[in-house]
Design an enzyme around this catalytic site. Structure first.
Site: not given
Ligand code: S3P
Length: 439
Positions: A27, A320, A347
């Site tokens: 990220s 996640d 996802k």
């Protein structure tokens, strides 16, 4: 790239021991390129994740005229072109498997003076995009999706964006970040309210680039008219990649590992809270801050795990990590229940169904529910697992072999390179009996 030719074969049992540093945070790496590109001046990144998802972001900005050097051993230099300096790409921007690239770029590109088309692989072009296109349209963006609300996205330039307030129906950092990036180009103030805290790397990094972001409770706001100034970014190791080893060392008898320089942003550490709730032995050492993000070394030792009812407030903070956590649950004493996690179904794969299917192959009583899973632990056999091209499914079942009674073979593992290049080598160096096989 052929996705189906790479398989993992993992010998049963064994343990994990030693010290390792897992690759950089995905990220943060994406955002370092995006914000570096629209900043004034130079941004120097270290610890950048050289994986396919982040390279897709990098290539997209190169295609829009941004000079980027590297990556070389995690070092990247981005020569920012300023908020108005991006150029029209000559082709559609191909974003591979990366939902973060597509959703954040849709916001950033909605405010440009040129048209763009965003596309991706089979998984990405199945994922829901209305969650970003709908609020962007309310801001005045002009974007087409396919009839079922998926990519390719066609974004028309020269739209006059205006700030809105958006009450997010889903706790999603991608939606939040998309709208904040569009807000840099919108008239007045753009604000979002999140239904639960989600990862706040965009807000932290905007502030690091000197761009004012206001947070009041669950409301986050930006105004246009500001400026980003290039800066240095030290990307910590990705807690989402560390998660496989946090689980692996917890379930493997005699394990004792240390993972260095792992990002400890409180919007990401749900996996540690959930594992501790289950009885895991995880010690935080050398906690300190680098460039606005907390990091620590994590020492993890084998521990008897118990099943848990996972509190729903942890879900966005560990979103996640559930594939790995389901493996922990399968090795615990007593039932684990997860609810409030319907996002897992959209996802890189339907992670509820795909994990339940795989656990059942190994003989575990895993019952999928619309928004979660109920797992009754039991002995795990070996078996053949379909990862459906989902990197985190593949790595989770690789770790499961530490407690399986027979060898595990995982199919369709090439996409591990989207987030964790070097997984096989690193896992083997800690003691996992893993080999990668090409057909
Ligand atoms: C991400 C946000 C999460 C996460 C993804 C990365 C990000 O997605 O699953 O891997 O970098 O903003 P959602 O925001 O859709 O939950």
């Amino acid at each position: 790239m052929s996705q189906s030719t790479l398989r993992f074969r993992i010998a049963p049992g064994g343990s994990l021991n030693g010290t390792a540093r897992v690759p950089g945070d995905k990220s943060i790496s994406h955002r370092s390129i995006m914000l570096g590109a629209i900043a004034e001046g130079t941004t120097r990144v270290t610890g950048f994740l050289q994986a396919e998802d982040c390279l897709a972001t990098m290539n997209a900005f190169r295609a829009m005229g941004v000079g980027i050097e590297g990556p070389e051993e995690g070092r990247v230099t981005v020569h920012g072109v300023g908020l108005r300096g991006l150029k029209a790409p000559s082709e559609p921007l191909y974003l591979g498997n990366s939902g973060t690239s597509m959703r954040l770029l849709s916001g950033l590109l909605a405010g440009q003076a040129f048209d763009t088309v965003l596309t991706g692989d089979a998984s990405l072009t199945r994922r829901p995009m209305r969650r970003v296109t709908e609020p962007l349209r309310r801001m005045g963006a002009r974007i087409d999706t396919s009839p079922d609300g998926t990519a390719p996205l066609r974004i028309y330039g020269n739209a006059m964006l205006r700030g809105i307030h958006y009450d997010m129906p889903v706790a999603s950092a991608q939606v939040k970040s998309c709208l904040l990036l569009a807000g840099l180009y919108a008239e007045g103030e753009t604000s979002v309210t999140e239904p639960a805290p989600t990862r706040d790397h965009s807000e932290r990094m905007l502030a690091g680039f000197g761009y004012p972001v206001r947070r009041q409770g669950s409301r986050i706001a930006v105004r246009s008219g500001g400026l980003l100034t290039g800066c240095d970014i030290d990307v910590p190791s990705d807690i989402s990649s560390a998660a496989f080893f946090l689980v692996g060392a917890s379930i493997a008898p005699g394990a004792d590992i240390t993972l260095r320089h792992v990002g400890m942003n409180p919007t990401r550490t749900g996996v540690i809270d959930i594992l501790r709730l289950m009885g895991a032995d995880i010690e935080l050492l050398n906690l300190h801050e680098v460039g606005g993000e907390p990091v620590a070394d994590l020492r993890v030792r084998s521990a008897p795990l118990r099943g848990a009812a996972i509190p729903e407030e942890f879900v966005p903070l560990a979103i996640d990590e559930f594939p790995a956590l389901f493996i922990a649950a399968a090795c615990a004493e007593g039932e684990t229940r997860l609810s409030g996690a319907e996002e897992l179904r959209v996802k890189e794969s339907d992670r509820i169904q795909v994990m339940a299917d795989g656990l059942q192959v190994l003989g575990v009583d895993a019952r999928p529910t619309p928004d979660g899973m109920v797992i009754q632990p039991g002995p795990m056999s070996g078996g053949e697992i379909e990862s459906h091209g989902d990197h985190r499914i593949a790595m989770s079942f690789a770790i499961a072999a530490l407690r399986a009674r027979g060898s595990i073979e995982v199919r369709d593992c090439a996409n591990v390179n989207t987030s964790f290049p070097g997984f096989v080598t690193l896992a083997a160096s800690l003691g996992l009996g893993i080999e990668a096989l090409e057909d």
